[in-house]
Design a protein around this motif. Structure first.
Motif, PDB file in Angstrom:
ATOM      1  N   TYR A  97       1.993  10.374  -2.028  1.00 12.57           N
ATOM      2  CA  TYR A  97       1.832  11.520  -1.025  1.00 12.57           C
ATOM      3  C   TYR A  97       2.791  11.586   0.147  1.00 12.57           C
ATOM      4  O   TYR A  97       4.602  11.144  -0.122  1.00 12.57           O
ATOM      5  N   ARG A 107      -4.566  -2.904  -1.223  1.00 11.34           N
ATOM      6  CA  ARG A 107      -3.458  -1.695  -1.674  1.00 11.34           C
ATOM      7  C   ARG A 107      -4.932  -0.902  -2.164  1.00 11.34           C
ATOM      8  O   ARG A 107      -4.517   0.505  -2.526  1.00 11.34           O
ATOM      9  N   TYR A 108      -5.579  -1.020  -3.515  1.00  9.01           N
ATOM     10  CA  TYR A 108      -6.264  -0.491  -4.128  1.00  9.01           C
ATOM     11  C   TYR A 108      -7.705   0.118  -3.735  1.00  9.01           C
ATOM     12  O   TYR A 108      -8.089   0.868  -4.156  1.00  9.01           O
ATOM     13  N   THR A 142       0.946  -1.165   0.236  1.00  7.81           N
ATOM     14  CA  THR A 142      -0.067  -0.118   0.150  1.00  7.81           C
ATOM     15  C   THR A 142       0.491   1.097  -0.032  1.00  7.81           C
ATOM     16  O   THR A 142       0.079   2.254  -0.161  1.00  7.81           O
ATOM     17  N   ARG A 151      -6.324   2.891  -1.114  1.00  4.43           N
ATOM     18  CA  ARG A 151      -5.737   4.286  -2.535  1.00  4.43           C
ATOM     19  C   ARG A 151      -7.072   4.023  -3.093  1.00  4.43           C
ATOM     20  O   ARG A 151      -7.324   5.956  -2.900  1.00  4.43           O
ATOM     21  N   GLU A 173       1.351   2.197  -3.423  1.00  8.85           N
ATOM     22  CA  GLU A 173       0.543   2.563  -3.956  1.00  8.85           C
ATOM     23  C   GLU A 173       0.568   3.885  -4.187  1.00  8.85           C
ATOM     24  O   GLU A 173      -0.311   4.251  -5.067  1.00  8.85           O
ATOM     25  N   LEU A 174       0.649   4.464  -2.847  1.00  8.43           N
ATOM     26  CA  LEU A 174       0.405   5.707  -2.030  1.00  8.43           C
ATOM     27  C   LEU A 174       1.239   6.609  -2.213  1.00  8.43           C
ATOM     28  O   LEU A 174       1.579   7.646  -1.468  1.00  8.43           O
ATOM     29  N   SER A 198      -8.217   8.454  -2.317  1.00  6.22           N
ATOM     30  CA  SER A 198      -8.777   9.872  -3.762  1.00  6.22           C
ATOM     31  C   SER A 198      -9.558  10.752  -2.626  1.00  6.22           C
ATOM     32  O   SER A 198      -9.942  11.511  -2.827  1.00  6.22           O
TER      33      SER A 198
END
Length: 252
Positions: free
Chosen positions: A34, A241-242, A27, A245, A30-31, A249
């Motif tokens: 940021y 992780r998706y 994760t 995300r 994935e981020l 968002s």
């Protein structure tokens, strides 16, 4: 928005194999776009504001104190950052099944409770919105007698895991109702993702988490000056992780 994260959360410790380091490691990748903030472990005083000395010692004797204190410290950092901008605590182990003197369900210290106690000098009314599949019994027990802290477990009737028969529309409607019904100066989210349609809960799609994050963002902007933070609880499917995300968002 700030992502609170430490490579220390990737360490292995004695727990159920489903609660593994990849939950946060993948994760974090994935981020990666940021801004990240490195937390310190929660202090003994911060942990003791929620947990008894006996419970703290039992966690220590199991060799789990370091991991649990770092997760609680990540939650505290997210809550403090949220006084000025939104934050997501990408932490492990989870915490919402930890009460003052007991813990179970892969939880050791109650991260969100430690965080809320740490910021109480700055805010009076707190809404804790628990979107995990499982009832956050530890959080409810800790704040049961505090009239200024409202704990809402979305989709859960009671501690016995009797769930309302909901679809995603009904679930999101409960989120709306919780945000509209309560008064608060900050929103803290116990962000579990095991209600995902391919996880144990089998209900929410990835985009539903964006909708939930957006509802919380909009309510906080309208009702409490934008003060909001979330900390990771459950969620064990490889798509975690998706899901995170998507939530972030909407939440940012």
């Amino acid at each position: 928005m700030i992502v609170v994260y430490s490579r220390g959360f990737e360490k292995r410790y004695p727990t159920n194999p489903v609660e593994n380091p990849d939950r946060v490691r993948l994760t974090a990748q994935e981020l990666s776009g940021y801004e990240f903030f490195e937390p310190a472990p929660a202090s003994q005083e911060e942990i003791a504001s929620v947990h008894t000395s006996g419970h703290i010692e039992r966690v220590r004797m199991r060799g789990l104190y370091g991991a649990a204190a770092l997760a609680a410290g990540g939650a505290v950092a997210a809550a403090r950052i949220a006084l000025r901008e939104p934050a997501f605590g990408l932490i492990r182990p989870p915490g919402h099944h930890a009460s003052s003197d007991h813990s179970w369900g892969m939880c050791f210290f109650n991260n969100i409770a430690v965080a809320v106690k740490a910021i109480r000098p700055h805010v009076r009314r707190v809404l804790i919105l628990d979107i995990d599949l499982h009832f956050g019994d530890g959080t409810v027990s800790i704040f049961r007698w505090d009239p200024d802290v409202s704990v809402v477990n979305i989709g859960a009737i009671d501690i016995n895991f009797d769930y309302i028969n909901l679809d995603s529309i009904g679930y999101i409607e409960q989120v709306k109702n919780a945000l509209e019904f309560h008064e608060y100066d900050i929103i803290g989210v116990s962000a579990g993702f095991d209600t995902y349609r391919l996880d144990w809960g089998g209900m929410l799609d990835i985009d539903d988490y964006r909708k939930i994050g957006s509802l919380i963002r909009d309510a906080s902007e309208e009702r409490c000056g934008g003060r909001r933070f979330a900390v990771l609880e459950g969620g064990y499917h490889q798509d975690l992780r998706y899901c995170i995300r998507s939530f972030v968002s909407g939440f940012e």
